[in-house]
Scaffold this motif. Structure first.
Motif: not given
Lengths: 283, 458
Positions: B93, B97, B316
């Motif tokens: 994230e 990412k 996660r």
């Protein structure tokens, strides 16, 4: 951290007093609060009500009954030894102010937390009537101390070996049945005694407070292990209490939650007794 | 298309029998091969994705050259806790990412490389940091979790005297009591905390602010205060049967397991009951941690119950995959309505309803709606509630003035300063439950605000 033990004393069979050097806690402590201690690295955290605090000496006194592994291990510690952790003061202090006449009821080890409260109610200008009880005379604690901070003191023993032959709650009922005005009743002792006590006082409509002793881990409100049901609402005894209005407490729930780890508690005690090999007082 | 270097792991059937770390880390060779995938962009996007803005291409290029000492030096400039972040950050994230490699393949394994450097340093022996020149100012930090530890490290590096007050008997916050050993070994947490002590930070444990001292008293005593007390108050579902024996908050269950080492009972004194059939309610990282701990404690069957679908789970991806490999059952679009009571007020099961997803709600996620008549019971002798936490109000006792929201979080401006001068706050106590790294980012931000504030004071 480590905290010095500055006094240990056996009061009556299986009940010991321990004074610990903890100046910051002593300075902040108020009647009705408790501490959590941990003996050593592999130890568990157990809550004990503050039985006394001395700002000048910088000390906190706790009184405990030998019930299982941790309390047994505590009895092996002497003056000069240390505790790994000693946290407090925890819980919301008792709401102590001038009310008029306050009846303080302590059963067994429960006399210990009653003592600083009785003293504080007296200092706040109340007429303090104290009733303390035990199984028998030999098991009665803090009688002199309680006499000093009470206007009237009554004693009850289950076997009649001292004072009233019967329960502390019998005396509570007598007082409530007399003409005497009572403004608050505080009952601290084994859960079953608090439950019975709450049942005795309920019909009289006198405010009755109890100090609950559920299982605790952190004692700071982060886990809810100590949750109790009061007036249908879930409360965390370690932050919302430990003192609650007795009329709403679900004592049966609390007692069953207290018994949840019985088999493990037994196992821990057996394993400890084997390990210490008779080197301690636990044999 | 290029792929990440695989990291070796304990096999599922082995690891559910122990609390040892699941992911075993890169070898030196793997780290170098992985680092060589980095394109060293002139305008690296990954750095912007990191809440503490680590110079990612900088440390990765040192790994390429096998100059691991330099690599760790670069990491530690921005991040005092790399061994932790490399393990628990949701890199998918954040930094990874935004990695350009991710557009046509897999992003660079930045987290694994960070972890490699930190582990390399630990094996080689951590060097004590140089002490900064004293500013003559003193700062109190409340809470020794990721936010507090990061703020303390940054403040100490700026030369301020720092005292951390921690309520529990061990520093680390959620790193110590929440995240299990198999994801984050406690030796590593201890080592990272020691590094912060070596920067000159004094950590006082067993010290409950709000009980021993109020916030106001600390403000009088210190030149500035940072509050990083997290969101430690567990939320319950407020359904029938929630106080029965066998119903734990995830906080309680994980505290017993991780902080008190109840999985080593009776060598450690704290007991835990695990039971045969466990239901875990919720689908965040905390729920995954609780479910996987329960398996390791010997549960026969562990079921995660979640009212939305897999797409909305906040855990996660890696943790969900690990949980599935280990045999955790997922009952999605399922919501508990009641906990059933057996003998001695003990839980025997969870009555649930099936859910369907409706229109998006204010959080942007599709709102779950119960399907009538779909009630069913999942047998359970232990129920673990992991539906979130909020800030613990104990800290505020005796300090009425501090502005807080209806959710109990502290209101701060963009510089992390609260309504009280010289009092900064950051981490979960401001945002509500979030991630370790965002708490660290907030701690870092607050430290720079405090340094500026103290500079203006003198």
């Amino acid at each position: 951290m480590s905290y010095n033990i500055i006094e240990t004393r056996n009061l009556v069979p299986d009940v010991d007093l321990m004074k610990v050097e903890a100046p910051d806690i002593a300075k902040a402590a108020k009647a009705g609060q408790f501490v959590i201690l941990r003996i050593d690295e592999s130890g568990e955290r157990i809550p004990l009500t503050i039985a006394d605090f001395d700002v000048e000496e910088g000390s906190i006194t706790v009184i405990y009954q030998v019930m299982g592994k941790t309390t047994k291990q505590l009895t092996t510690l002497k003056t000069g030894d240390t505790l790994q952790d000693f946290v407090g003061p925890l819980g919301t202090p008792s709401d102590i102010r001038k009310l008029g006449t306050v009846v303080m009821v302590g059963g067994g080890i429960g006399v210990a937390p009653v003592y600083p409260q009785a003293r504080a109610y007296r200092e706040a200008g109340n007429h303090v009537i104290s009733i303390i009880g035990a199984r028998n005379e030999e098991m009665l604690i803090l009688e002199d101390e309680m006499a000093e901070v009470s206007d009237e003191l009554y004693v009850a023993t289950d076997d009649g070996s001292k004072g009233h032959h019967g329960f502390v709650t019998d005396i509570v009922k007598d007082i409530l049945d007399s003409d005497q005005q009572v403004d608050r009743i505080v009952i601290i002792g084994p859960p079953i005694m608090m439950k019975v006590g709450a049942g005795v006082t309920a019909p009289y409509g006198v405010e009755t407070l109890v100090s609950l002793n559920p299982i605790m881990i952190d004692g700071t409100g982060m886990c809810g292990g100590c949750r109790v049901s009061v007036g249908g609402e879930t409360k965390f005894a370690c932050v919302d209490g430990p003192e609650f209005d007795a009329s709403g407490v679900d004592f049966d729930l609390m007692m069953s939650r207290l018994s949840f780890y019985r088999p493990q508690e037994k196992e821990a005690l057996e394993s400890y007794s084997k390990k210490c090999g008779g080197d301690c007082k636990c044999h | 298309m290029s792929l990440k270097q695989q990291m070796s792991e304990q096999k599922p059937e082995e690891r559910i029998g122990n609390f040892d770390e699941v992911a075993l880390g890169y070898t030196e060779q793997q780290a170098v091969i992985e680092a060589e995938r980095c394109l060293e962009c002139s305008d690296p996007q990954c750095v912007a994705g990191c809440p503490v803005n680590i110079d990612i291409p900088g440390f990765v290029s040192r790994i390429k050259n096998k100059d691991f000492d330099k690599a760790i030096g670069i990491l530690k400039k921005s991040n005092a806790l790399p061994a932790i972040c490399g393990r628990v950050c949701p890199q998918e994230e954040q930094c990874e990412k935004l990695c350009v490699l991710g557009k046509k393949g897999e992003p660079l394994a930045i987290g694994r490389l960070e972890r490699f450097c930190a582990d390399y340093e630990r094996d080689a022996g951590v060097k004590s940091p140089a002490k900064a020149k004293s500013s003559g100012k003193n700062v109190a930090v409340i809470g020794a979790g990721p936010a507090g530890l990061t703020a303390a490290a940054e403040l100490a590096k700026a030369g301020h005297g720092v005292t951390i007050y921690e309520a529990l008997h061990e520093p680390g916050g959620v790193l110590t009591y929440g995240i299990p050993e198999f994801r984050l070994p406690k030796d590593i947490v201890r080592q990272e905390v020691d590094y912060i002590r070596n920067l000159g930070v004094d950590i006082k444990v067993d010290y409950v602010i709000g009980r021993i001292k109020t916030l106001d008293e600390l403000r009088d005593e210190f030149d500035a205060v940072f509050v990083g007390t997290g969101a430690g108050l567990p939320r319950f579902m407020r359904i029938e049967g929630e106080n029965l024996n066998g119903v734990y908050s995830a906080n309680e269950f994980l505290t017993r397991v991780n902080l008190m080492k109840a999985y080593r009972f009776p060598d450690y004194d704290t007991p835990i009951k695990c039971g045969n059939k466990i239901v875990v309610v919720g689908a965040g990282n905390v729920a995954m941690d609780a479910a996987r701990c329960a398996l390791r404690l010997g549960a026969e069957e562990v079921t995660v119950v979640y009212r939305r679908s897999e797409a909305e789970m906040s855990a996660r991806i890696e943790e969900v995959e690990h949980a599935k490999e280990e045999g955790v059952i997922f009952n999605l679009l399922t919501n508990p309505v009641r906990i059933l009571e057996g003998e001695n007020k003990t839980a025997t099961g969870v009555e649930c309803v099936n859910m369907e997803l409706g229109e998006p709600d204010e959080s942007g996620r599709r709102r779950p709606i119960p399907i009538e008549g779909s009630e069913h019971v999942i047998d359970a002798d232990i129920v673990i509630v992991a539906i979130g936490t909020s800030p613990n109000p104990v800290i505020f006792a005796g300090s009425e003035e501090l502005e807080t929201t209806s959710k109990g979080t502290i209101v701060v401006d963009e510089d992390a300063m609260s309504s009280l001068a010289g009092l900064c706050a950051g981490g979960d106590v401001v945002t509500g439950a979030a991630t370790v790294i965002s708490a660290m980012g907030a701690g870092k931000q607050a430290a720079s605000t405090i340094s500026r504030y103290l500079g203006n004071q003198s």
